[in-house]
Design a protein around this motif. Structure first.
Motif, short mmCIF file in Angstrom:
data_model
loop_
_atom_site.label_atom_id
_atom_site.label_comp_id
_atom_site.label_asym_id
_atom_site.label_seq_id
_atom_site.Cartn_x
_atom_site.Cartn_y
_atom_site.Cartn_z
N ALA A 61 0.82 -1.21 0.00
CA ALA A 61 0.00 0.00 0.00
C ALA A 61 0.86 1.26 0.00
CB ALA A 61 -0.93 -0.01 1.22
N ALA A 62 1.99 1.20 0.70
CA ALA A 62 2.86 2.39 0.82
C ALA A 62 3.70 2.61 -0.43
CB ALA A 62 3.77 2.24 2.04
N HIS A 63 3.89 1.55 -1.24
CA HIS A 63 4.83 1.67 -2.37
C HIS A 63 4.18 1.38 -3.72
CE1 HIS A 63 8.40 2.17 0.19
NE2 HIS A 63 7.79 1.35 1.02
N GLN A 64 2.86 1.45 -3.79
CA GLN A 64 2.23 1.25 -5.09
C GLN A 64 2.72 2.34 -6.04
OE1 GLN A 64 -2.07 2.11 -5.04
NE2 GLN A 64 -1.83 2.57 -2.86
N GLY A 65 3.00 1.93 -7.25
CA GLY A 65 3.57 2.86 -8.23
C GLY A 65 5.08 2.79 -8.29
N GLU A 66 5.72 2.27 -7.23
CA GLU A 66 7.18 2.12 -7.23
C GLU A 66 7.62 0.71 -7.60
OE1 GLU A 66 9.05 3.58 -3.59
OE2 GLU A 66 7.14 4.54 -3.08
N ILE A 67 6.75 -0.27 -7.37
CA ILE A 67 7.12 -1.67 -7.59
C ILE A 67 6.89 -2.03 -9.05
CG2 ILE A 67 6.63 -4.07 -6.96
CD1 ILE A 67 5.69 -2.98 -4.22
N ALA A 68 7.96 -2.37 -9.74
CA ALA A 68 7.88 -2.72 -11.15
C ALA A 68 7.59 -4.20 -11.36
CB ALA A 68 9.18 -2.34 -11.87
N VAL A 69 8.22 -5.05 -10.53
CA VAL A 69 8.10 -6.50 -10.70
C VAL A 69 8.00 -7.14 -9.32
CG1 VAL A 69 9.10 -8.58 -11.73
CG2 VAL A 69 9.68 -6.33 -12.68
N ILE A 70 7.09 -8.10 -9.18
CA ILE A 70 7.07 -8.99 -8.02
C ILE A 70 7.48 -10.38 -8.51
CG2 ILE A 70 5.68 -10.14 -6.27
CD1 ILE A 70 4.01 -7.65 -6.01
N ILE A 71 8.55 -10.89 -7.93
CA ILE A 71 9.01 -12.25 -8.22
C ILE A 71 8.62 -13.10 -7.02
CG2 ILE A 71 10.99 -13.71 -8.75
CD1 ILE A 71 12.37 -11.24 -9.92
N HIS A 72 7.61 -13.91 -7.18
CA HIS A 72 6.97 -14.60 -6.06
C HIS A 72 7.51 -16.03 -5.94
CE1 HIS A 72 4.15 -15.81 -3.10
NE2 HIS A 72 3.28 -16.38 -3.91
N MET A 73 8.52 -16.17 -5.08
CA MET A 73 9.13 -17.48 -4.83
C MET A 73 8.72 -18.05 -3.47
SD MET A 73 11.02 -18.20 -7.52
CE MET A 73 9.84 -17.36 -8.61
N GLY A 74 8.06 -17.25 -2.65
CA GLY A 74 7.71 -17.70 -1.31
C GLY A 74 6.62 -18.76 -1.33
N ALA A 75 6.82 -19.84 -0.57
CA ALA A 75 5.85 -20.93 -0.53
C ALA A 75 6.24 -21.93 0.54
CB ALA A 75 5.76 -21.64 -1.88
N ILE A 76 5.27 -22.74 0.94
CA ILE A 76 5.57 -23.96 1.67
C ILE A 76 5.97 -24.97 0.60
CG2 ILE A 76 4.68 -25.76 3.18
CD1 ILE A 76 4.81 -22.99 4.48
N SER A 77 7.25 -25.30 0.51
CA SER A 77 7.74 -26.09 -0.62
C SER A 77 8.01 -27.54 -0.29
CB SER A 77 9.02 -25.45 -1.17
OG SER A 77 10.02 -25.41 -0.17
N ALA A 78 7.76 -27.96 0.94
CA ALA A 78 8.02 -29.35 1.32
C ALA A 78 6.96 -30.26 0.71
CB ALA A 78 8.04 -29.50 2.83
N THR A 79 7.40 -31.22 -0.08
CA THR A 79 6.45 -32.17 -0.67
C THR A 79 5.87 -33.12 0.36
OG1 THR A 79 8.28 -33.66 -1.23
CG2 THR A 79 7.59 -32.09 -2.92
N THR A 80 6.44 -33.11 1.57
CA THR A 80 5.96 -33.97 2.65
C THR A 80 5.03 -33.24 3.62
OG1 THR A 80 7.98 -33.47 3.88
CG2 THR A 80 7.97 -35.48 2.56
N GLU A 81 4.79 -31.95 3.41
CA GLU A 81 3.92 -31.17 4.30
C GLU A 81 2.48 -31.72 4.24
OE1 GLU A 81 2.46 -29.24 6.97
OE2 GLU A 81 4.44 -28.36 6.55
N THR A 82 1.88 -31.95 5.39
CA THR A 82 0.53 -32.51 5.44
C THR A 82 -0.51 -31.53 5.96
OG1 THR A 82 0.98 -33.44 7.64
CG2 THR A 82 1.38 -34.87 5.72
N ASP A 83 -0.11 -30.36 6.45
CA ASP A 83 -1.05 -29.35 6.92
C ASP A 83 -1.56 -28.56 5.70
OD1 ASP A 83 -2.44 -27.20 7.99
OD2 ASP A 83 -1.05 -26.91 9.65
N VAL A 84 -2.65 -29.03 5.14
CA VAL A 84 -3.12 -28.46 3.88
C VAL A 84 -3.65 -27.05 4.07
CG1 VAL A 84 -4.61 -28.83 1.87
CG2 VAL A 84 -3.60 -30.79 3.04
N ASP A 85 -4.23 -26.74 5.22
CA ASP A 85 -4.68 -25.37 5.47
C ASP A 85 -3.50 -24.41 5.44
OD1 ASP A 85 -7.39 -25.99 5.75
OD2 ASP A 85 -7.15 -26.49 7.87
N ARG A 86 -2.38 -24.83 5.99
CA ARG A 86 -1.17 -24.01 5.97
C ARG A 86 -0.68 -23.82 4.53
NH1 ARG A 86 4.58 -25.57 7.15
NH2 ARG A 86 5.66 -23.66 7.73
#
Length: 328
Positions: A61-86
């Motif tokens: 909200a504070a930086h709209q207009g300044e951000i040119a690209v969002i590179i979205h790599m954040g995730a729960i990446s464990a293939t063994t994770e069982t908490d589906v809500d998470r």
């Protein structure tokens, strides 16, 4: 400004290093560092800011207009994770929210999908971006399903003619290996797991095969050196006219035995491989073969080559894992 979610993670931190090396100097990390050594993944970077995921809405909200690209790599990446809500909260909800934000504010959006969307590979590894092609895929675990759900939802939006970010790209990463993955624990690459055994000349146990016709250690994966992933992302940042869903692999499957042997040889050691039982819980969800079809990325104009397995492993072992400071 370029914002990288999961920027202190494995692939995210390598992307940051690649962008910085190419002259980008307004880089923002979104991540949780907690109390381990994950901070070392970004310690060498000149960053504009580091924010937690909880602070992301206010930052946007504070930086709209300044951000040119969002590179979205954040995730729960464990293939063994069982908490589906998470998994849904982190992998689905946040991705859709960022897509909507980029659409409203004219920012470009590059996000991580996964080869886990292909499941057992019965339908092949073609990154066709059509509702019909995507509907045939059957991921084997909640992580793969979460990435697949995003691919299908964004496909539906694009096909319906809905508004989209000015550039968008989903990247189906195959088996990536390279520096800055130590914090991933049991989910780090087999190269990292083998290294301490190989340097001592000790045997390492790979999983046995439980499929007829595939020998122990003969399970095949498309292993890709992380610098090749960075090159693909950098090319997309430089090429705002390209959008789509793309595989990011080498296009050549190699066995775990090949990978393990390359680690030993990078240390001038003779390979010493043993085979251990695969956990029973993993056997029904185990991929025995992955190999990216790279036609669509090439057709989009990507000019880069991909590093051969033995060369990538050699660089990782000799240039990072064998150094007193193994962080990029």
């Amino acid at each position: 400004m370029i914002l990288v979610t999961g920027g202190a993670g494995f692939i995210g931190s390598n992307i940051l290093a690649g962008l910085e090396a190419r002259g980008f100097d307004d880089l923002v990390v979104v991540d949780r560092l907690r109390d381990g050594d994950k901070w070392r993944n970004i310690a060498k970077r000149a960053l504009a800011d580091i924010i937690t995921p909880a602070d992301l809405p206010a930052f946007l909200a504070a930086h709209q207009g300044e951000i040119a690209v969002i590179i979205h790599m954040g995730a729960i990446s464990a293939t063994t994770e069982t908490d589906v809500d998470r998994i849904v909260a982190n992998n689905v909800r946040l991705t859709l929210d960022l897509w909507s934000w980029c659409t409203r504010h004219g920012a470009r959006f590059i996000y991580a999908s996964s080869a886990a969307t292909y499941g057992a590979g019965d339908e092949g590894f073609d990154d066709a971006f059509t509702p019909e092609a995507l509907a045939r895929l059957r991921p084997l675990n909640p992580y793969g399903w979460s990435k697949h759900m995003i691919d299908r939802r964004l496909c539906a939006l694009v096909r319906s003619g809905a508004a989209t970010p000015p550039q968008w790209a989903g990247l189906k990463f195959f088996n990536v290996y390279g520096p800055n993955e130590a914090h991933k624990g049991p989910m780090r690459s087999v190269v990292h797991q083998i290294h301490p055994f190989a340097r001592e000349g000790k045997p390492f146990g790979l999983f046995k095969s439980y499929r007829e016709g595939i020998p122990d250690g003969g399970q095949l994966r498309d292993f890709i050196w992380v610098d090749d992933v960075v090159d693909v992302v950098s090319w997309l940042v430089d090429t705002p006219t390209v959008s789509g869903l793309f595989n990011v692999g080498t296009g050549q499957a190699r066995s775990f035995a090949d990978l393990a042997s390359a680690v030993y040889r990078a240390l001038d050691q003779a390979p010493r491989l043993e085979y251990r039982d695969m956990p029973e819980s993993l056997r029904p969800r185990y991929q025995y073969f992955t190999e990216a079809r790279m036609d669509r990325l090439r057709q989009a104009g990507y000019p880069g080559s991909f590093t051969p397995l033995e060369e990538g492993v050699r660089r990782y072992v000799q240039d990072y894992l064998e150094k007193s400071d193994p962080f990029r």
